[in-house]
Design an enzyme around this catalytic site. Structure first.
Site, PDB file in Angstrom:
ATOM      1  N   HIS A  98     -10.459   0.372   0.713  1.00  0.00           N
ATOM      2  CA  HIS A  98     -10.264   1.131   1.788  1.00  0.00           C
ATOM      3  C   HIS A  98     -11.793   1.258   2.232  1.00  0.00           C
ATOM      4  CE1 HIS A  98      -9.593   5.647   3.326  1.00  0.00           C
ATOM      5  NE2 HIS A  98     -10.836   5.585   3.167  1.00  0.00           N
ATOM      6  N   HIS A 122       0.620  -1.200  -0.374  1.00  0.00           N
ATOM      7  CA  HIS A 122       0.434   0.114  -0.136  1.00  0.00           C
ATOM      8  C   HIS A 122       0.409   1.226  -0.275  1.00  0.00           C
ATOM      9  CE1 HIS A 122      -4.504   2.142   1.493  1.00  0.00           C
ATOM     10  NE2 HIS A 122      -2.727   2.727   0.636  1.00  0.00           N
ATOM     11  N   ASP A 137       1.070   2.548   4.124  1.00  0.00           N
ATOM     12  CA  ASP A 137      -0.020   3.378   2.945  1.00  0.00           C
ATOM     13  C   ASP A 137       0.904   4.398   3.738  1.00  0.00           C
ATOM     14  OD1 ASP A 137      -1.746   5.200   1.988  1.00  0.00           O
ATOM     15  OD2 ASP A 137      -3.410   4.522   4.480  1.00  0.00           O
ATOM     16  N   HIS A 147      -5.366  -1.451   5.294  1.00  0.00           N
ATOM     17  CA  HIS A 147      -5.480  -0.162   6.703  1.00  0.00           C
ATOM     18  C   HIS A 147      -6.518   0.063   7.425  1.00  0.00           C
ATOM     19  CE1 HIS A 147      -7.634   1.806   4.313  1.00  0.00           C
ATOM     20  NE2 HIS A 147      -6.715   2.747   3.869  1.00  0.00           N
TER      21      HIS A 147
HETATM   22 ZN   LIG Z   1      -6.915   4.318   1.726  1.00  0.00          ZN
HETATM   23 ZN   LIG Z   2      -4.329   3.888   1.090  1.00  0.00          ZN
END
Ligand SMILES: [Zn+2]
Ligand SMILES: [Zn+2]
Lengths: 337, 425
Positions: free
Chosen positions: B180, B61, B306, B233
């Protein structure tokens, strides 16, 4: 560095970002200082002071969000101490043209003010700016976070009418969630041992407020919170901050949450009624309550000026008759956060 | 190219169960030998005494900002930052400008990646056109062009009907879908975790439920379609619980956790510093404890960064106005050592599994193991070296890190991609 008025060292050069970080001694000092500037108490009416204690000093008022009451109150406070006031209505200026907040404030600081009053619609803006300047910042309301000068003037008013804050039962009613006035008052009252009862439309009074400070209780209905109250504080419905419809209509709100004489009768017979203004007659407070003997709203307005004078004196103290400090030493003399 | 002989390191390879002192020989971009003692006089020698040798780390990510916002990050700068963090490959999220929703953009990214020096870059394609959640993107063509997964990250695939159709394609193509998870109505206007701290700070909250509900929806859609769904995440204990139950039922659901989510709590927002603003937000101490438990017990499949670069200008503003996201490539390993390995929460093989073996398996890219004949993507790191991270001196073009100024014990020492040392500290 030049000698300061050593009687008042506690707050000199510091920021006033909120009530939460203040020690009770800080608050005592501010209220004691404000007392000497009061023009109206339950016991006396005094002439308006005209001093030149802070002559030659400059106050910049940076209001990124429209406000008449707080701005005028700061202006009067500064003028009564002999300060020069630069008044910036930023909600209609460079900020709208895309200038960054940081650049705007760098420009303000370049005017070399002795204190900077900031109001902004976003929570935390004074904290962000405080990281970028040593000029004392007075938070005149940030988003839904704090409005410390309002809580100080409220405390002064409550003390005048009730003798002290300890053990006092204060009902705060209305839109608590979006209220910076509520948060600052809760912190202040809790630090001085008052008990705070909150009530309002359920989505606007989250249970997590009980964890904000000791002695805070969230109540399901107004009646429960009003019972035995020494002070009843009504908050305005912040229609502009509602992101979603949290009640059916102003009329529906009024039916259940307006402070009417009948509801006020649940409080102690000598309970006082406060409102930070501007109030919505017939929606958050009934006209006959606002205009009654119980209402101390005019005292709140006058005490606002006294408290703000005290803060200016304490945060941007007079330089004890010495020559003004050189630009750099003036800066270095200030305590860093 | 000269052969490279990495001597005397502690080789940790979860794929084969190896955790022992070994020499490792790299030749022609591949692992040529792995043995107790290797002699190769003509080879360049890398002394790995007291260092760990692991299969190259793969970040599932990463946001590189090219094309479109090269001021914040380019594919080249991101690939270098990744290498400096011990990553030999990153999976690049498609929310660039334009969005990677077509073969054209996929080709562009792969072309830029071929010129970059550092980690490999595997593009992720969008699920829907412009990631708007309404019409499907060129899933099959992008798959043929080299994407390793699809995601509308930055946005959830909010429309369940569209998500179902996408998953039907994914099941047939063997393509992973990364979601997400955010219920946009519940999260609307939120800038931090909803809880006592958001109440205190007067900041609008994002409730945990806004993440849990889509996680539950995604699990059911994975069951319906048979597709593999990966939860991006994951930040809340309740969401982790949903994933745990899905795994018990044998569903093809995996999840990742970021270093900031298993390290920091919502209290970090107390000074309104935008370096602690990301989406999903930093959660409660209970959530952090649950994530660490999930990292230890195997429920969490991967640590992913992320990595979300934003220029200083964008982040140097008040908390409410600042964009969501923090950089993370250069600190991921050090934070994981600090918070997971040194306190004894997870073993070293488990750490390598989370950063290498599992990510390789989840997106189905080469790597993730140190077997003879495998590509020589290798991460060499220290468990002991003391260092301080200074975001301004890092390799990323952006400096929006919540770990700026943190002192660490252990971190990347060398990163080898296809037999080339692309980073050495
Ligand atoms: Zn995200
Ligand atoms: Zn992201």
């Amino acid at each position: 560095m030049p000698a300061r008025n050593t009687a008042l060292p506690r707050l000199a050069g510091r920021h006033l970002l909120g009530i939460e970080p203040l020690a009770p001694e800080d608050i005592e000092l501010i209220l004691a200082t404000a007392q000497k500037y009061q023009t109206r108490t339950p016991r006396a009416v005094r002439p308006v002071p005209r001093l030149d204690l802070l002559r030659g000093k400059t106050l910049v008022l940076a209001f990124f969000e429209a406000s008449t009451r707080t701005r005028v109150s700061f202006e009067m406070a500064a003028q009564r101490l002999g300060m020069d006031v630069v008044n910036l209505a930023l909600e209609a200026s460079s900020v709208q043209k895309g200038e960054s907040l940081l650049d705007t404030v760098k420009t303000l600081v370049a005017m070399r003010p002795d204190a900077l009053v900031i109001r902004h619609r976003s929570s935390g803006v004074p904290h962000f700016l405080a990281r970028h300047t040593d000029v004392p910042i007075l938070n005149a309301g940030d988003g839904t976070h704090e409005h410390p000068t309002q809580a100080l003037l409220d405390a002064l008013t409550m003390r005048d009418h009730k003798g002290g804050l300890k053990g006092l039962r204060v009902a705060i009613l209305g839109d608590i969630l979006h209220s910076r006035v509520a948060r600052s008052n809760i912190h202040l009252l809790s630090k001085f041992g008052a008990r705070i009862a909150l009530a309002g439309p359920p989505p606007l009074v989250p249970k997590d407020f009980e964890r904000l400070a000791p002695s805070v209780t969230v109540h399901a209905g107004l009646e429960d919170a009003l019972r035995e109250a020494d002070v009843v504080m009504i908050l305005r419905v912040q229609l502009e901050r509602l992101r979603e419809p949290l009640f059916a209509s102003p009329a529906e709100y009024a039916r259940h949450y307006c402070l009417t004489p009948a509801r006020l009768a649940l409080a102690k017979p000598d309970a006082i009624v406060m409102h930070p203004g501007p109030f919505l007659r017939g929606i958050d407070i009934a006209g006959e309550v606002a205009d009654s003997e119980r209402s101390v709203i005019p005292d709140q307005v006058e005490n606002g000026v006294a408290v703000r004078m005290a803060l200016l004196e304490l945060l941007a103290p007079p330089t004890a008759g010495l020559a003004p400090p050189a630009p750099e030493s003036g800066k270095a003399g200030k305590k860093k956060k | 190219m000269k052969p490279l002989l990495i001597k005397n390191g502690r080789v940790v390879d979860p794929a084969s169960g190896l955790d022992d002192r070994r020499d490792l020989l790299v030749e022609d971009g591949q692992i040529a030998a792995l043995d107790k003692k290797i002699e190769k006089p003509e080879a360049e020698v890398f002394d790995a005494t007291d260092l760990v040798i692991a299969p190259g780390f793969i970040d599932l990510h990463t946001h590189l900002r090219e094309p479109g916002n090269e001021g914040a990050e380019t594919i080249a700068s991101g690939a270098r930052a990744a290498a400096a963090g011990g990553f030999t490959a990153v999976c690049a999220m498609p929310n660039t400008q334009p969005v990677n929703d077509s073969v054209l953009v996929t080709h562009y990214i792969l072309g830029r990646a071929a010129l970059a020096q550092g980690a490999r870059v595997h593009p992720i394609g969008a699920v829907t056109k412009n990631s708007q959640g309404e019409e499907l993107a060129e899933l099959e063509s992008m798959r043929a062009a080299g994407i390793v997964a699809v995601s509308d990250d930055g946005q959830p695939v909010w429309n369940s009907r569209v998500l179902r159709r996408a998953l039907e394609y994914c099941a047939a193509l063997g393509l992973l879908l990364i979601d997400h998870c955010e219920d946009r109505q519940l999260a609307a206007g939120g800038v931090m975790h909803e809880g006592p701290w958001s109440v205190r700070l007067g900041l609008h909250g994002i409730p945990a439920l806004a993440e849990e509900l889509p996680v539950a929806r995604n699990v059911r859609l994975a069951a319906l379609t048979g597709a593999r769904v990966h939860i991006a995440h994951l930040s809340i204990g309740s969401g982790l619980e949903v994933v745990r139950r899905a795994k018990e039922q044998g569903l093809a659901v995996t999840c990742e956790v970021t270093p900031h989510h298993f390290t920091l709590t919502d209290e970090a927002c107390r000074d309104y510093d935008p370096r602690f603003k990301m989406n999903p937000p930093l959660r409660s101490p209970d959530d952090v404890a649950a994530l660490i438990a999930g990292l230890a017990d195997g429920t969490v499949d991967a640590i992913a960064t992320d990595h979300a670069p934003h220029s200083d200008t964008k982040k140097q503003t008040d908390f409410e106005s600042a964009p969501f996201g923090v950089v993370g490539l250069e600190t991921a390993l050090a934070v994981a050592l600090e918070k997971l390995y040194h306190p004894g929460k997870i073993s070293l093989p488990r750490l390598v599994e989370l950063l290498s073996a599992n990510p390789a398996r989840i997106v189905g890219v080469p790597g993730g193991k140190l077997s003879v004949g495998a590509p020589a993507d290798i991460t060499i790191f220290s468990l002991e070296k003391k260092w301080t991270y200074r975001a301004a001196e890092g390799w990323s073009k952006s400096h929006n890190s919540p770990f700026d100024g943190w002192s660490f014990r252990g971190g990347p020492v060398a990163t080898i991609v296809g037999g080339n040392i692309v980073f050495r500290s």
